[in-house]
Design an enzyme around this catalytic site. Structure first.
Site, mmCIF file in Angstrom:
data_model
loop_
_atom_site.group_PDB
_atom_site.id
_atom_site.type_symbol
_atom_site.label_atom_id
_atom_site.label_comp_id
_atom_site.label_asym_id
_atom_site.label_seq_id
_atom_site.Cartn_x
_atom_site.Cartn_y
_atom_site.Cartn_z
ATOM 1 N N HIS A 278 -5.774 -16.769 -7.512
ATOM 2 C CA HIS A 278 -4.964 -17.916 -7.380
ATOM 3 C C HIS A 278 -4.069 -18.279 -8.343
ATOM 4 O O HIS A 278 -3.963 -19.288 -8.897
ATOM 5 C CB HIS A 278 -5.713 -19.490 -6.805
ATOM 6 C CG HIS A 278 -6.169 -19.198 -5.220
ATOM 7 N ND1 HIS A 278 -5.317 -19.460 -4.216
ATOM 8 C CD2 HIS A 278 -7.253 -18.377 -4.920
ATOM 9 C CE1 HIS A 278 -6.138 -19.209 -3.108
ATOM 10 N NE2 HIS A 278 -7.263 -18.697 -3.447
ATOM 11 N N ARG B 54 9.238 -4.162 -12.880
ATOM 12 C CA ARG B 54 9.294 -4.864 -14.389
ATOM 13 C C ARG B 54 8.395 -5.785 -14.889
ATOM 14 O O ARG B 54 8.096 -6.194 -15.932
ATOM 15 C CB ARG B 54 10.711 -4.871 -14.806
ATOM 16 C CG ARG B 54 11.739 -3.957 -14.946
ATOM 17 C CD ARG B 54 13.054 -4.247 -15.353
ATOM 18 N NE ARG B 54 14.121 -3.163 -15.377
ATOM 19 C CZ ARG B 54 14.883 -3.134 -14.451
ATOM 20 N NH1 ARG B 54 14.755 -3.714 -13.471
ATOM 21 N NH2 ARG B 54 15.826 -2.074 -14.506
ATOM 22 N N GLY C 43 -6.749 -6.855 8.343
ATOM 23 C CA GLY C 43 -5.579 -6.241 9.002
ATOM 24 C C GLY C 43 -4.399 -7.597 9.050
ATOM 25 O O GLY C 43 -3.553 -7.235 9.752
ATOM 26 N N HIS D 77 -4.778 -10.150 6.021
ATOM 27 C CA HIS D 77 -4.595 -10.652 4.746
ATOM 28 C C HIS D 77 -3.491 -9.628 3.789
ATOM 29 O O HIS D 77 -2.737 -10.054 3.217
ATOM 30 C CB HIS D 77 -5.893 -10.672 3.935
ATOM 31 C CG HIS D 77 -6.496 -12.312 4.098
ATOM 32 N ND1 HIS D 77 -7.053 -12.418 5.318
ATOM 33 C CD2 HIS D 77 -6.522 -13.416 3.600
ATOM 34 C CE1 HIS D 77 -7.746 -13.732 5.433
ATOM 35 N NE2 HIS D 77 -7.162 -14.260 4.276
ATOM 36 N N ASP E 68 -14.438 -13.337 2.760
ATOM 37 C CA ASP E 68 -13.718 -14.640 2.613
ATOM 38 C C ASP E 68 -14.073 -15.568 3.845
ATOM 39 O O ASP E 68 -12.927 -16.071 4.082
ATOM 40 C CB ASP E 68 -12.234 -14.704 2.162
ATOM 41 C CG ASP E 68 -11.645 -15.792 1.728
ATOM 42 O OD1 ASP E 68 -12.358 -16.692 1.183
ATOM 43 O OD2 ASP E 68 -10.174 -16.007 1.660
#
Length: 383
Positions: free
Chosen positions: A194, A226, A248, A250, A274
């Site tokens: 996060h 970059r 499928g 996330h 999760d």
């Protein structure tokens, strides 16, 4: 507990398959993998084909069995969550508290101390927040996010000493390099997540001891040619582990296949679910920090979303993640199993789990050839 001899299935020891062998378990620990005619006295457990493996290990489980840890951060909740995931092959997990108040965090720490001692599948605690970046909040509440303070470092270290395994997800922007080093040296597993950080900021924290990245690709700075961001730094850094959500929804499978091919360092990507409370439950919605999360059916598995469409955790279990890996990520069955057993065990430093070497815990799962779970065992006992 006595001795058990498991017969009739292929045995996956965490590294390799063994055909026409038996697994001998004594007093809750692995004794050895032996020839089919090597059967000492003990109870015979007859398996009808399929695969016998070490039980699955999940480093990120927000809920299960109809219970969210944030709703009631107690040892009872942790036991319910572990029980909700056990039918899907998970025998060790880290109940995960997402961003919440200090009171909830302290309650989760106290609960984990008790739950780990009960030895029924809770292997530690994962604190995913509140030290996250509002710019990459995902389904977390930005108003509760804040930088790591010296008092937090001391509290994490005390918690690690009491619980044994403590994983904390922290945004690079919210923690200094010196704080990461102090936590890592004290045995706290630091995972960056996060975060909207630069690749340089991530690398500094990896080099200071941050061990992993939480749900690679999700809620983090992406890889540009970059500006590689946290994604690029995580894939490139050879010592860094990465949890991935294979549902499928996330992450597109093309991105996951690319990461699997590109990741420096052998065996550094592993599955996490999760998962939220709906795994192991017939419910179709629940409340997260006062907001309704609903289940939307479709695709490889259902997805969980807030009212604005933001993904809010997953609705996947670990055996489904393994099937996803074999079906969509070009993984061999052996590698998919490692990503649910041996690799998360190494990431979490659970040395006696995730494999079937002599002396390891006899936490086991039996799978059909179609990759469905038939039975699980905790320390050699049917669970």
């Amino acid at each position: 507990m006595g001795r058990k001899i498991f017969v009739g299935a292929r045995i996956f020891d965490g590294e390799h398959f063994h055909d026409d062998k038996v697994l001998i378990v004594g007093d809750g620990r692995i004794e050895r993998i032996a020839a089919a005619n090597d059967r000492p006295d003990g109870e015979k457990v007859k398996l009808e084909g399929g695969v016998l493996s070490a039980g699955f290990i999940d480093a990120q489980v927000n809920g299960g069995g109809g219970r969210m840890l944030n709703d009631e951060p107690s040892a009872t909740s942790m036991a319910i969550i572990a029980g909700g995931h056990r039918p899907y092959g998970t025998t060790s997990l880290l109940p995960t508290l997402i961003t919440d108040t200090s009171e909830a965090t302290n309650a989760a720490i106290e609960a984990a101390k008790e739950a780990v001692k009960e030895n029924r599948g809770v292997a530690g605690l994962h604190l995913e927040g509140p030290h996250l970046a509002p710019a990459r909040k995902g389904a977390h509440l930005a108003e509760l996010m804040r930088p790591v303070e010296d008092g937090d470092v001391k509290a994490f270290i005390r918690a690690r000493e009491a619980i044994g395994t403590l994983l904390v997800t922290i945004a690079a922007e919210q923690v200094t390099v010196a704080q990461v080093r102090e936590l890592a040296e004290a045995g706290v597993i630091v995972s960056l997540g996060h975060s909207d950080c630069s690749s340089e900021a991530a690398e500094e924290r990896f080099d200071a001891g941050a061990r992993g990245v939480t749900h690679l690709f999700n809620a983090m700075s992406q890889m540009g040619h970059r500006a590689p961001g946290l994604v690029g730094a995580a894939i490139d850094h050879p010592a860094t582990w990465c949890g991935i959500i294979g549902d499928g929804h996330h992450v597109d499978p093309k991105a996951l296949r690319t990461a699997l091919r590109a990741k420096r360092g052998e065996g550094k990507l592993f599955f996490v679910t999760d998962a939220m409370s709906l795994v192991g439950s017939q419910q179709d919605s629940f409340t997260l920090n006062g907001r309704t999360v609903r289940r939307e059916r479709g695709g490889f598995c259902s997805k969980l979303v807030l009212s604005d469409g933001t993904l809010a955790g997953s609705d996947i279990d670990m055996i489904s993640a393994i099937r996803y890996g074999v079906t969509y990520l070009d993984l061999t069955l052996a590698e998919a199993l490692r990503m649910a057993t041996l690799y998360p065990a190494r990431f979490l430093r659970l040395a006696d789990r995730g494999h079937l070497s002599p002396g390891a815990r006899a936490d086991l799962v039996h799978l059909t050839d179609a990759l469905t779970v038939t039975s699980t065992w905790l320390a050699g006992e049917a669970a």
